[in-house]
Motif scaffolding. Structure first.
Motif, PDB file in Angstrom:
ATOM      1  N   LYS A   1      40.298 -10.381  -9.612  1.00  0.00           N
ATOM      2  CA  LYS A   1      39.721 -10.055 -10.921  1.00  0.00           C
ATOM      3  C   LYS A   1      40.071 -11.143 -11.940  1.00  0.00           C
ATOM      4  O   LYS A   1      39.223 -11.580 -12.721  1.00  0.00           O
ATOM      5  CB  LYS A   1      40.234  -8.689 -11.388  1.00  0.00           C
ATOM      6  N   GLU A   2      41.329 -11.588 -11.918  1.00  0.00           N
ATOM      7  CA  GLU A   2      41.749 -12.668 -12.817  1.00  0.00           C
ATOM      8  C   GLU A   2      40.933 -13.928 -12.543  1.00  0.00           C
ATOM      9  O   GLU A   2      40.519 -14.620 -13.476  1.00  0.00           O
ATOM     10  CB  GLU A   2      43.245 -12.970 -12.647  1.00  0.00           C
TER      11      GLU A   2
ATOM     12  N   LYS B   1      35.765  -4.336  -5.960  1.00  0.00           N
ATOM     13  CA  LYS B   1      36.306  -2.976  -6.078  1.00  0.00           C
ATOM     14  C   LYS B   1      35.834  -2.123  -4.892  1.00  0.00           C
ATOM     15  O   LYS B   1      36.614  -1.395  -4.279  1.00  0.00           O
ATOM     16  CB  LYS B   1      35.810  -2.351  -7.382  1.00  0.00           C
TER      17      LYS B   1
ATOM     18  N   HIS C   1      45.445  -3.514  -3.906  1.00  0.00           N
ATOM     19  CA  HIS C   1      45.347  -3.480  -5.371  1.00  0.00           C
ATOM     20  C   HIS C   1      45.840  -4.785  -5.988  1.00  0.00           C
ATOM     21  O   HIS C   1      45.254  -5.280  -6.950  1.00  0.00           O
ATOM     22  CB  HIS C   1      46.065  -2.252  -5.936  1.00  0.00           C
ATOM     23  N   VAL C   2      46.900  -5.356  -5.422  1.00  0.00           N
ATOM     24  CA  VAL C   2      47.383  -6.668  -5.880  1.00  0.00           C
ATOM     25  C   VAL C   2      46.299  -7.728  -5.636  1.00  0.00           C
ATOM     26  O   VAL C   2      45.996  -8.527  -6.521  1.00  0.00           O
ATOM     27  CB  VAL C   2      48.714  -7.048  -5.168  1.00  0.00           C
TER      28      VAL C   2
ATOM     29  N   GLU D   1      37.441 -13.481 -13.960  1.00  0.00           N
ATOM     30  CA  GLU D   1      37.438 -13.604 -15.417  1.00  0.00           C
ATOM     31  C   GLU D   1      37.608 -15.047 -15.867  1.00  0.00           C
ATOM     32  O   GLU D   1      37.097 -15.441 -16.914  1.00  0.00           O
ATOM     33  CB  GLU D   1      38.518 -12.692 -16.029  1.00  0.00           C
TER      34      GLU D   1
ATOM     35  N   ASN E   1      48.866  -0.838  -1.824  1.00  0.00           N
ATOM     36  CA  ASN E   1      49.451  -1.686  -2.857  1.00  0.00           C
ATOM     37  C   ASN E   1      48.978  -3.135  -2.690  1.00  0.00           C
ATOM     38  O   ASN E   1      48.591  -3.784  -3.666  1.00  0.00           O
ATOM     39  CB  ASN E   1      50.975  -1.607  -2.815  1.00  0.00           C
TER      40      ASN E   1
ATOM     41  N   ARG F   1      37.716  -3.184  -1.803  1.00  0.00           N
ATOM     42  CA  ARG F   1      39.085  -2.658  -1.859  1.00  0.00           C
ATOM     43  C   ARG F   1      39.088  -1.176  -1.470  1.00  0.00           C
ATOM     44  O   ARG F   1      39.869  -0.751  -0.627  1.00  0.00           O
ATOM     45  CB  ARG F   1      39.653  -2.840  -3.269  1.00  0.00           C
TER      46      ARG F   1
ATOM     47  N   TYR G   1      43.101  -7.254  -5.405  1.00  0.00           N
ATOM     48  CA  TYR G   1      41.995  -7.017  -6.342  1.00  0.00           C
ATOM     49  C   TYR G   1      42.329  -7.577  -7.728  1.00  0.00           C
ATOM     50  O   TYR G   1      41.504  -8.240  -8.342  1.00  0.00           O
ATOM     51  CB  TYR G   1      41.651  -5.527  -6.439  1.00  0.00           C
ATOM     52  N   ARG G   2      43.549  -7.304  -8.215  1.00  0.00           N
ATOM     53  CA  ARG G   2      43.933  -7.816  -9.547  1.00  0.00           C
ATOM     54  C   ARG G   2      43.883  -9.339  -9.584  1.00  0.00           C
ATOM     55  O   ARG G   2      43.425  -9.937 -10.561  1.00  0.00           O
ATOM     56  CB  ARG G   2      45.320  -7.307  -9.946  1.00  0.00           C
ATOM     57  N   THR G   3      44.354  -9.988  -8.507  1.00  0.00           N
ATOM     58  CA  THR G   3      44.330 -11.445  -8.412  1.00  0.00           C
ATOM     59  C   THR G   3      42.886 -11.952  -8.433  1.00  0.00           C
ATOM     60  O   THR G   3      42.559 -12.883  -9.170  1.00  0.00           O
ATOM     61  CB  THR G   3      45.043 -11.910  -7.116  1.00  0.00           C
TER      62      THR G   3
END
Length: 125
Positions: free
Chosen positions: A107-108, A24, A100-101, A111, A97, A27, A103-105
């Protein structure tokens, strides 16, 4: 001489949370780096963003052909229009954008990972 007790080793869950914080932070740092548009690099920190927005308003009030001298990230100057500055903001939005994409990738992946080794290999790509 008594030894200081070892600090408790972080749990795997804590390591995952730490990794998410790092991702984060990275990013957020990349979101305010200078941005390239049309062969020139513009600053884009909070101050620069405020100046760009103010300049767009001022130029719009002066009419379509209005220009202003702008200092670039390398301290050289360029003449720009309101549309040039809007395009800089557009380039920032595209980059933001993408970050953020990414970061989401990441993050998955954090997890889903099962080992510390897997965790250490995850990067913001």
């Amino acid at each position: 001489e008594p030894k200081e007790p070892e600090p408790p080793k972080p749990t795997f869950e804590e390591l995952k949370q730490r990794k998410l914080q790092q991702l984060k932070w990275e990013r957020d740092r990349k979101e305010v780096e200078p941005i390239a548009y049309n062969g020139h690099t513009y600053d884009y920190d909070d101050k620069a963003r405020d100046r760009i927005n103010a300049a767009i308003i001022a130029l719009d009030l002066q009419g379509e052909k209005a220009t202003i001298e702008w200092t670039l990230a390398d301290n050289s100057n360029i003449t720009v229009t309101a549309n040039d500055l809007r395009a800089v903001i557009g380039a920032v939005a595209v980059r933001s954008n993408a970050l953020h994409v990414a970061y989401r990738t990441a993050k998955e992946k954090v997890e889903a990972c099962k080992t510390e080794d897997e965790l250490n290999k995850i990067v913001l790509a």
